[in-house]
Scaffold this active site. Structure first.
Site, PDB file in Angstrom:
ATOM      1  N   CYS A 130       0.835  -1.200   0.000  1.00  0.00           N
ATOM      2  CA  CYS A 130       0.000   0.000   0.000  1.00  0.00           C
ATOM      3  C   CYS A 130       0.873   1.255   0.000  1.00  0.00           C
ATOM      4  O   CYS A 130       1.772   1.385   0.826  1.00  0.00           O
ATOM      5  CB  CYS A 130      -0.913  -0.005   1.226  1.00  0.00           C
ATOM      6  SG  CYS A 130      -1.961   1.440   1.303  1.00  0.00           S
ATOM      7  N   GLY A 170      -3.538  -6.668  -9.876  1.00  0.00           N
ATOM      8  CA  GLY A 170      -3.318  -5.418 -10.603  1.00  0.00           C
ATOM      9  C   GLY A 170      -3.905  -5.435 -11.994  1.00  0.00           C
ATOM     10  O   GLY A 170      -3.441  -6.181 -12.852  1.00  0.00           O
ATOM     11  N   GLY A 171      -4.948  -4.642 -12.212  1.00  0.00           N
ATOM     12  CA  GLY A 171      -5.480  -4.456 -13.561  1.00  0.00           C
ATOM     13  C   GLY A 171      -6.324  -5.591 -14.107  1.00  0.00           C
ATOM     14  O   GLY A 171      -6.813  -5.497 -15.236  1.00  0.00           O
ATOM     15  N   GLY A 220      -9.402  -6.729  -7.657  1.00  0.00           N
ATOM     16  CA  GLY A 220      -9.795  -5.668  -6.738  1.00  0.00           C
ATOM     17  C   GLY A 220     -11.029  -4.918  -7.188  1.00  0.00           C
ATOM     18  O   GLY A 220     -12.153  -5.363  -6.993  1.00  0.00           O
ATOM     19  N   ARG A 221     -10.821  -3.767  -7.841  1.00  0.00           N
ATOM     20  CA  ARG A 221     -11.935  -2.860  -8.139  1.00  0.00           C
ATOM     21  C   ARG A 221     -13.040  -3.490  -8.971  1.00  0.00           C
ATOM     22  O   ARG A 221     -14.224  -3.227  -8.752  1.00  0.00           O
ATOM     23  CB  ARG A 221     -11.402  -1.591  -8.809  1.00  0.00           C
ATOM     24  CG  ARG A 221     -10.757  -0.641  -7.812  1.00  0.00           C
ATOM     25  CD  ARG A 221      -9.995   0.474  -8.501  1.00  0.00           C
ATOM     26  NE  ARG A 221      -8.778  -0.018  -9.137  1.00  0.00           N
ATOM     27  CZ  ARG A 221      -8.055   0.684  -9.996  1.00  0.00           C
ATOM     28  NH1 ARG A 221      -8.454   1.882 -10.355  1.00  0.00           N
ATOM     29  NH2 ARG A 221      -6.946   0.182 -10.510  1.00  0.00           N
TER      30      ARG A 221
END
Length: 332
Positions: A98, A210-211, A232-233
């Protein structure tokens, strides 16, 4: 439960501050029975010095479930890991990725990429206190570091300390000059480096983060030999797209989860939480993306966004917001 967490790590939902709280995780677990879920990062000082044990609260339905810790004091992290193990978590994860100002001032998170010996010491101390697996989430490097030089050294050190499972966010973190938000998008992704690390450290369980914004991409990385993929998102903003078919596609088990049924399954949970003093918006904010890209999604989002903060808002608002989705699918 260690093996459960390792098996579940084939697909995981990333720890995300302000997002992956216990209400979010309960929803995600209804969509996928198999994927590994993570808490938001909890700092070891908050648990050990601040006594903030409420941060460890979770329901039994959320398992397999990992606690992510932030910190850099080996003894304090060991105590925090003990508290996490006592609270019943299946894995304790150390945040070395982070990039926020808060973690920099506390000398943990991505800053730890510069101190692999300290990270190894933290892992060793944590492992000496608990039997649950200690894992690491890291970046490929920070600032001026050359990832191809430093990442193998970092992995060697943590492996020697007894960490066998690592999730690598395939971007550098720029601690100087980029905001945490920019750090999620601007540094280029280097998926090939993560695959190279799996080839070089074949005995370690290596997940990529990531991505990744679709299950197709996740399957591609798994087919190429990685042990796991962390999303994640996309898992937050389009939870049904990512998680409702994950059990079948990633784990070869279970069945397609219908988000309409999942909403109905959330209703008793919402009722129980409201009876314990929660507000509807604390739960419903995590449900806004459930029908992303589907007919009726806009009305669903609007009704929940506008109504959930109102005094007395309860499960009936969720049922009301669901009506346009059901109508739109019946008309399709």
């Amino acid at each position: 439960m260690k093996n459960n967490a390792q098996k579940a790590a084939r697909l995981s939902v990333a720890p995300m501050m302000d997002w992956t709280d216990r209400h979010c995780r309960y929803l995600h677990r209804l969509l996928s029975h198999e994927a590994l879920l993570y808490t938001e990062m909890v700092t070891s000082p908050a648990l050990v010095r601040g006594g903030a044990l409420h941060l460890l609260k979770h329901s039994q339905q959320e398992h397999p479930l990992a606690l992510q810790l932030g910190g850099s004091d080996p003894q304090e992290l060991a105590q925090a890991a003990q508290l996490g193990a006592e609270a019943g978590y299946d894995e304790i994860n150390l945040n070395c990725g982070c990039p926020s100002d808060r973690v920099q001032s506390g000398a943990f998170g991505a800053v730890l990429m510069q101190s692999p010996d300290l990270v190894a010491d933290c892992i060793a101390q944590m492992r000496s206190k608990v039997s649950v697996e200690i894992t690491v989430k890291c970046r490929i490097g920070v600032d001026e570091q050359e990832p191809r030089e430093i990442l193998p050294v970092f992995l060697e050190k943590i492996r020697a300390a007894g960490c066998q499972r690592v999730t690598i966010h395939a971007r550098k973190a720029w601690l100087k000059g980029l905001s945490p938000k920019e750090n999620r998008d601007i540094p280029p992704l280097d998926y090939e480096l993560v695959h190279e690390m799996k080839a070089a450290f074949s005995d370690m369980h290596i997940s990529l983060n990531g991505g990744v914004d679709s299950l197709d991409q996740a399957v591609e990385h798994l087919d190429r030999g990685l042990d796991g993929v962390m999303i994640g998102r996309a898992a937050y903003h389009q939870p049904a797209d990512i998680l409702s078919t994950a059990d079948m596609r990633i784990f070869g088990s279970g069945q397609l989860r219908d988000p309409v049924s999942v909403v109905h399954e959330m209703l008793p949970y919402i009722e129980a939480e409201l009876a314990n003093g929660a507000r509807l918006h604390q739960i419903s904010r995590h449900m806004l993306g459930l029908f992303a890209g589907r007919p009726g999604a806009r009305a669903w989002r609007r009704m929940l966004s506008e109504g959930a903060n109102r005094p007395g808002a309860g499960p009936e608002l969720v049922v009301q917001a669901l009506a346009p989705v059901i109508e739109a699918s019946a008309a399709a």
